[in-house]
Design a protein around this motif. Structure first.
Motif, PDB file in Angstrom:
ATOM      1  N   LEU A 181     143.230 -26.436  38.045  1.00 32.63           N
ATOM      2  CA  LEU A 181     144.454 -26.631  37.813  1.00 32.63           C
ATOM      3  C   LEU A 181     144.828 -26.570  36.442  1.00 32.63           C
ATOM      4  CD1 LEU A 181     144.767 -29.784  40.322  1.00 32.63           C
ATOM      5  CD2 LEU A 181     145.214 -27.427  40.570  1.00 32.63           C
ATOM      6  N   ALA A 182     143.930 -27.154  35.571  1.00 32.50           N
ATOM      7  CA  ALA A 182     144.524 -27.177  34.135  1.00 32.50           C
ATOM      8  C   ALA A 182     144.395 -25.596  33.601  1.00 32.50           C
ATOM      9  CB  ALA A 182     143.591 -27.842  33.235  1.00 32.50           C
ATOM     10  N   SER A 183     143.619 -24.771  34.079  1.00 31.02           N
ATOM     11  CA  SER A 183     143.402 -23.357  33.758  1.00 31.02           C
ATOM     12  C   SER A 183     144.600 -22.664  34.169  1.00 31.02           C
ATOM     13  CB  SER A 183     142.203 -22.887  34.438  1.00 31.02           C
ATOM     14  OG  SER A 183     141.026 -23.238  33.986  1.00 31.02           O
ATOM     15  N   PHE A 184     145.420 -23.136  34.995  1.00 34.08           N
ATOM     16  CA  PHE A 184     146.702 -22.523  35.556  1.00 34.08           C
ATOM     17  C   PHE A 184     147.663 -22.261  34.427  1.00 34.08           C
ATOM     18  CE2 PHE A 184     151.230 -22.878  36.298  1.00 34.08           C
ATOM     19  CZ  PHE A 184     151.627 -21.867  37.376  1.00 34.08           C
ATOM     20  N   TYR A 185     147.791 -23.151  33.570  1.00 34.37           N
ATOM     21  CA  TYR A 185     148.868 -22.871  32.449  1.00 34.37           C
ATOM     22  C   TYR A 185     148.181 -21.983  31.438  1.00 34.37           C
ATOM     23  CZ  TYR A 185     149.941 -27.153  34.578  1.00 34.37           C
ATOM     24  OH  TYR A 185     150.263 -28.274  35.323  1.00 34.37           O
ATOM     25  N   LEU A 186     146.911 -21.578  31.290  1.00 35.03           N
ATOM     26  CA  LEU A 186     146.321 -20.528  30.372  1.00 35.03           C
ATOM     27  C   LEU A 186     146.372 -19.546  31.208  1.00 35.03           C
ATOM     28  CD1 LEU A 186     145.003 -20.792  27.823  1.00 35.03           C
ATOM     29  CD2 LEU A 186     142.749 -20.850  28.975  1.00 35.03           C
ATOM     30  N   GLU A 198     133.509 -33.911  36.395  1.00 39.77           N
ATOM     31  CA  GLU A 198     132.601 -34.841  37.424  1.00 39.77           C
ATOM     32  C   GLU A 198     133.573 -35.586  38.305  1.00 39.77           C
ATOM     33  OE1 GLU A 198     128.776 -37.664  37.314  1.00 39.77           O
ATOM     34  OE2 GLU A 198     129.058 -36.094  35.579  1.00 39.77           O
ATOM     35  N   ARG A 199     134.598 -36.441  37.451  1.00 39.08           N
ATOM     36  CA  ARG A 199     135.329 -37.338  38.052  1.00 39.08           C
ATOM     37  C   ARG A 199     136.163 -36.751  38.972  1.00 39.08           C
ATOM     38  NH1 ARG A 199     138.057 -41.711  34.578  1.00 39.08           N
ATOM     39  NH2 ARG A 199     136.001 -41.887  33.730  1.00 39.08           N
ATOM     40  N   TYR A 200     136.876 -35.522  38.482  1.00 38.58           N
ATOM     41  CA  TYR A 200     138.012 -34.786  39.069  1.00 38.58           C
ATOM     42  C   TYR A 200     137.619 -33.361  39.022  1.00 38.58           C
ATOM     43  CZ  TYR A 200     140.732 -38.660  37.500  1.00 38.58           C
ATOM     44  OH  TYR A 200     140.941 -40.299  37.092  1.00 38.58           O
ATOM     45  N   PRO A 201     137.140 -32.950  40.265  1.00 37.54           N
ATOM     46  CA  PRO A 201     136.393 -31.742  40.342  1.00 37.54           C
ATOM     47  C   PRO A 201     137.363 -30.569  40.056  1.00 37.54           C
ATOM     48  CG  PRO A 201     135.726 -33.246  42.119  1.00 37.54           C
ATOM     49  CD  PRO A 201     136.858 -33.945  41.579  1.00 37.54           C
ATOM     50  N   TYR A 202     138.581 -30.710  40.472  1.00 41.30           N
ATOM     51  CA  TYR A 202     139.582 -29.502  40.475  1.00 41.30           C
ATOM     52  C   TYR A 202     140.250 -29.549  39.261  1.00 41.30           C
ATOM     53  CZ  TYR A 202     138.796 -28.950  45.522  1.00 41.30           C
ATOM     54  OH  TYR A 202     138.239 -28.664  46.690  1.00 41.30           O
ATOM     55  N   VAL A 203     140.112 -30.413  38.297  1.00 42.49           N
ATOM     56  CA  VAL A 203     140.734 -30.623  37.013  1.00 42.49           C
ATOM     57  C   VAL A 203     140.770 -29.199  36.246  1.00 42.49           C
ATOM     58  CG1 VAL A 203     138.968 -31.708  35.365  1.00 42.49           C
ATOM     59  CG2 VAL A 203     141.261 -32.061  34.821  1.00 42.49           C
ATOM     60  N   THR A 204     139.587 -28.482  36.097  1.00 40.59           N
ATOM     61  CA  THR A 204     139.637 -27.319  35.545  1.00 40.59           C
ATOM     62  C   THR A 204     140.462 -26.215  36.151  1.00 40.59           C
ATOM     63  OG1 THR A 204     137.298 -27.897  34.889  1.00 40.59           O
ATOM     64  CG2 THR A 204     137.820 -25.723  34.327  1.00 40.59           C
ATOM     65  N   VAL A 211     141.782 -27.275  27.808  1.00 38.74           N
ATOM     66  CA  VAL A 211     141.425 -26.691  29.216  1.00 38.74           C
ATOM     67  C   VAL A 211     139.661 -27.309  28.998  1.00 38.74           C
ATOM     68  CG1 VAL A 211     140.676 -25.044  30.861  1.00 38.74           C
ATOM     69  CG2 VAL A 211     142.734 -25.126  29.926  1.00 38.74           C
ATOM     70  N   GLN A 212     139.047 -26.606  28.002  1.00 36.53           N
ATOM     71  CA  GLN A 212     137.491 -26.544  27.796  1.00 36.53           C
ATOM     72  C   GLN A 212     137.208 -28.024  27.635  1.00 36.53           C
ATOM     73  OE1 GLN A 212     136.915 -23.844  24.612  1.00 36.53           O
ATOM     74  NE2 GLN A 212     136.087 -22.380  26.091  1.00 36.53           N
ATOM     75  N   HIS A 213     137.947 -28.969  26.927  1.00 37.86           N
ATOM     76  CA  HIS A 213     137.717 -30.237  26.723  1.00 37.86           C
ATOM     77  C   HIS A 213     137.972 -30.965  28.034  1.00 37.86           C
ATOM     78  CE1 HIS A 213     138.090 -34.421  25.133  1.00 37.86           C
ATOM     79  NE2 HIS A 213     139.045 -34.645  25.957  1.00 37.86           N
ATOM     80  N   LEU A 214     138.900 -30.761  28.945  1.00 36.94           N
ATOM     81  CA  LEU A 214     138.726 -31.279  30.228  1.00 36.94           C
ATOM     82  C   LEU A 214     137.780 -31.098  30.994  1.00 36.94           C
ATOM     83  CD1 LEU A 214     142.807 -30.532  30.976  1.00 36.94           C
ATOM     84  CD2 LEU A 214     141.572 -32.907  30.314  1.00 36.94           C
ATOM     85  N   ASP A 215     137.237 -29.745  31.019  1.00 36.54           N
ATOM     86  CA  ASP A 215     136.324 -29.327  31.843  1.00 36.54           C
ATOM     87  C   ASP A 215     135.099 -30.092  31.588  1.00 36.54           C
ATOM     88  OD1 ASP A 215     134.768 -27.516  33.638  1.00 36.54           O
ATOM     89  OD2 ASP A 215     133.937 -26.787  31.942  1.00 36.54           O
ATOM     90  N   ALA A 216     134.961 -30.423  30.234  1.00 36.56           N
ATOM     91  CA  ALA A 216     133.654 -31.051  29.670  1.00 36.56           C
ATOM     92  C   ALA A 216     133.756 -32.446  29.980  1.00 36.56           C
ATOM     93  CB  ALA A 216     133.268 -30.724  28.290  1.00 36.56           C
ATOM     94  N   ARG A 217     134.816 -33.063  29.752  1.00 40.06           N
ATOM     95  CA  ARG A 217     135.043 -34.378  29.872  1.00 40.06           C
ATOM     96  C   ARG A 217     135.282 -34.982  31.257  1.00 40.06           C
ATOM     97  NH1 ARG A 217     136.904 -38.257  25.938  1.00 40.06           N
ATOM     98  NH2 ARG A 217     136.315 -40.240  26.721  1.00 40.06           N
ATOM     99  N   TYR A 218     135.916 -34.499  32.173  1.00 37.92           N
ATOM    100  CA  TYR A 218     136.535 -34.949  33.298  1.00 37.92           C
ATOM    101  C   TYR A 218     136.389 -34.279  34.636  1.00 37.92           C
ATOM    102  CZ  TYR A 218     139.290 -37.625  30.182  1.00 37.92           C
ATOM    103  OH  TYR A 218     139.771 -38.529  29.111  1.00 37.92           O
TER     104      TYR A 218
END
Length: 544
Positions: free
Chosen positions: A480-485, A472-478, A463-470
Motif C-alpha cells: 500500500l505504501a509503495s502505491f505513492y512511489l 510483520e504486523r501489517y502484511p500489506y503495508v509495503t 517505504v523501505q523503513h515501513l517494510d522493515a519495521r511494520y
C-alpha cells in the motif's frame, strides 16, 4: 423570431454539441421565408431574426481546412470568419441580446489567440504540433487578415457597444507580452520574420508600466460600473500575463523591477477577484483554486512562506469539508476526480476550432480525450501559476513544497492544485529544457532536478523503513505504501522520452535523478512485478 427560435441559433453558435437536428431543420425552415442565401455574407436577410439564423448556419464553414496529413489556413476562410463573427455580434446587439453577444466575444478571442499561437508555433516548428495537425500552412494573407482585425474601427465600434472594448484591449496587450516572451530566444531571423508579420499585435505592448496603468484603469472602471461579466473576464485573463512572466524569468530579464511589477498586477487582480465574488450565488471550486494558486504565487514572491502555507491550508480545509458533504448527484464533479488526473499530460489530439470540428463523427472516437483535455487544461492553468512561483523564487518554493507534502491538510490541497508534486517538478524540468536559456537557468534546472531527486529518495526511504519495521504486523503495508512511489514513477515515465532523458543526464544532478528512478523501478518491480514498456511520443512541447 420567438425567443425559442432565437435560442436555436444561439445554441448552434455557442454550444453546437447541445444543438439538435431539429434546430438545424427549423433554422433552415425559418430561412426559407427569405430569398437570400445564408451562405453569402453580402446578401444576408435584413430582418435580424432571420439574419441570425443565416449567420448561425454560415458559422458551420471551417476556419482551418484539414486533411489526413495537413492543415491549411486560407485568407478567405479567416476573412469570412472575422466578418461573420462581427455580423453575429451586430445582430445580437440589434436583438438586444447582450449576454449572448458577450459570451460570443469570449469564444471569438479564444479562437483568435489560438490561431495566432498556431502560426507562431508553426514558425518554431514544434514536433507536437505536427503530431496534432500534420504539416501546417498559413497563407500570408491569412496573417494579414488577423492583424488587420486589431486596427479595425468597425470591430472596435462593435466592442464599444458591448462595453467590452477596454477589457478586450487589456487581453490583447497581455497576449502581445506573452508572445514577445515566447519568441525572445529564437533564432534572430525567425524573430524578425514573426515580429514583422505580427507587428500590429506586438506593438500593442510597449512596456510593463504602461500595461499596468491600463490594467488598473480598466479594473477601476469595471468595479465602478459593477460589471460582473467583465470582472470575471479580466480576473481569469491574468494567467496570460503570468505565463509571459514565467518565460521572462528564464532569461536575463529576471530582475527586481519585473518582480515588483508582477506583484502590482497580482495585487490588482486580487482586488478584482474579491469584487467578482459578489456576483456568484455559490462558491466555484475551480475559480477558487485558480485564485488560490495566484495567492500562493504572491506569497512566494514576497518570501512569505507562512502566508503561502496558510492560504494552501485554508483551501485544504474547504476541499475536505466539501468532499465530506458530497452526497449523490452534484455539480462538484471536479472534487470526485482522482488527483492523478491533474498530473496527466494533455492528449495529443487537435482541439476543435469551429463548428465543423465540434460536430465531427471523429469526436466519438476521441470522446475520452476530449473529457481528459478539458480537465487537464484547467489543471494546467493552476500549475502554470505555481510553476511561475517556482521559477521566480526556487528556494522559498522548495521550502513551501517540502513543508506542504508532510502536512495532512496542505497536501490535500496541493494534490488538487498540481496533482503529484513530484510530477509537477518533472513537468517544470521539461519546461526549462525546452527553452533556449542562459547559464542562470542551467543552475535553476539543476536545483529543481535535485529537489525532485530528494523528494523521490525520501519517499523510497519511507517505504523501505515501513517494510522493515511494520510488515510483520501489517502484511500489506509495503504494497500500500509503495502505491505513492508507484504513482510518481509511473506518471514520470509517461513523460520521460529519450530526448528528455538525454537533456537531463547532461548534469550531475540529472545523473543522480536517473539513478534514483532506476532504483525505484527495480524496487517496485519486486513488489508489483514487471510492467511492459510502451513506446512513447515526445510530448515535451506540451509543457513549453
Amino acid at each position: 423570431m420567438s425567443l425559442s427560435k432565437q435560442y436555436r441559433a444561439i445554441k448552434l453558435i455557442l454550444f453546437p454539441r447541445y444543438s439538435t437536428i431539429w434546430d438545424i431543420f427549423l433554422l433552415l425552415k425559418d430561412l426559407s421565408t427569405s430569398s437570400r442565401t445564408p451562405k453569402n455574407l453580402d446578401f444576408l436577410p435584413k430582418d435580424p431574426n432571420i439574419r441570425l439564423a443565416g449567420l448561425a448556419l454560415s458559422h458551420m464553414d471551417p476556419i482551418i481546412i484539414r486533411t489526413t496529413d495537413k492543415s491549411i489556413v486560407k485568407e478567405k476562410n479567416i476573412s469570412d470568419w472575422l466578418e461573420r463573427s462581427k455580423l453575429i455580434l451586430e445582430t445580437l446587439i440589434e436583438l438586444k441580446d447582450y449576454t449572448s453577444a458577450r459570451a460570443f466575444v469570449i469564444e471569438f478571442i479564444s479562437t483568435y489567440f489560438f490561431l495566432v499561437t498556431l502560426y507562431v508555433m508553426q514558425q518554431i516548428d514544434k514536433k507536437s504540433l505536427r503530431e496534432m495537425f500534420g504539416s501546417i500552412k498559413f497563407d500570408d494573407g491569412a496573417i494579414v487578415q488577423l492583424m488587420n482585425f486589431i486596427k479595425s474601427e468597425s470591430w472596435k465600434n462593435v466592442l464599444v457597444k458591448l462595453d467590452v472594448y477596454d477589457a478586450f484591449d487589456v487581453l490583447l496587450r497581455f497576449y502581445a507580452f506573452s508572445i514577445k516572451e515566447m519568441i525572445k530566444k529564437l533564432n534572430k531571423d525567425v524573430i524578425e520574420d514573426i515580429s514583422k508579420k505580427l507587428a500590429p499585435l506586438l506593438e500593442l505592448f510597449k512596456n510593463e508600466e504602461e500595461l499596468f496603468a491600463l490594467y488598473e484603469r480598466t479594473i477601476n472602471k469595471v468595479i465602478s460600473k459593477r460589471d460582473g461579466f467583465l470582472s470575471k473576464m479580466l480576473s481569469s485573463s491574468i494567467i496570460i500575463l503570468i505565463e509571459g512572466y514565467a518565460r521572462c524569468f528564464l532569461t536575463n530579464d529576471r530582475n527586481v523591477e519585473s518582480l515588483n511589477r508582477l506583484k502590482k498586477f497580482l495585487i490588482k487582480s486580487r482586488e478584482l477577484y474579491e469584487f467578482s465574488k459578489s456576483f456568484s450565488n455559490y462558491s466555484d471550486v475551480g475559480v477558487l483554486s485558480f485564485h488560490t494558486s495566484i495567492e500562493i504565487l504572491s506569497g512566494i514572491i514576497d518570501n512569505n512562506i507562512e502566508r503561502a502555507m496558510g492560504i494552501l491550508r485554508s483551501l485544504g480545509l474547504l476541499l475536505i469539508k466539501e468532499k465530506e458533504e458530497i452526497i449523490g448527484v452534484t455539480e462538484r464533479s471536479m472534487l470526485k476526480l482522482p488527483p492523478e488526473i491533474f498530473s496527466l499530460p494533455p492528449p495529443l489530439t487537435p482541439p476543435p476550432i469551429n463548428m465543423v470540428d465540434r460536430l465531427s463523427p471523429s469526436n466519438f472516437l476521441l470522446l475520452a480525450n476530449e473529457i481528459l483535455e478539458e480537465i487537464t487544461t484547467s489543471g494546467l492553468e493552476r500549475k502554470n501559476i505555481l510553476k511561475t512561483a517556482l521559477l521566480m523564487n526556487p528556494n522559498y518554493f522548495k521550502q513551501f513544497l517540502f513543508r506542504s507534502v508532510s502536512d495532512p491538510v496542505s497536501s490535500f490541497a496541493l494534490l488538487f492544485l498540481m496533482g503529484s508534486p513530484s510530477v509537477f517538478l518533472f513537468e517544470t524540468i521539461i519546461f526549462i529544457t525546452t527553452q533556449l536559456t542562459d547559464s542562470s537557468s542551467d543552475r535553476l534546472l539543476c536545483d529543481i532536478i535535485s529537489s525532485l531527486d530528494i523528494l523521490l529518495r525520501v519517499k523510497k526511504n519511507i517505504v523501505q523503513h515501513l517494510d522493515a519495521r511494520y510488515k510483520e504486523r501489517y502484511p500489506y503495508v509495503t504494497q500500500l505504501a509503495s502505491f505513492y512511489l508507484y504513482r510518481d514513477s509511473f506518471l514520470i515515465s509517461l513523460m520521460m522520452t529519450n530526448e528528455t532523458r538525454q537533456k537531463i543526464v547532461k548534469t550531475t544532478s540529472g545523473k543522480r535523478l536517473m539513478k534514483t528512478l532506476n532504483e525505484i523501478y527495480n524496487y517496485l518491480e519486486k513488489i508489483y512485478g514487471k510492467t511492459p514498456l510502451v513506446k512513447k511520443e515526445d510530448i515535451s512541447e506540451l509543457f513549453a
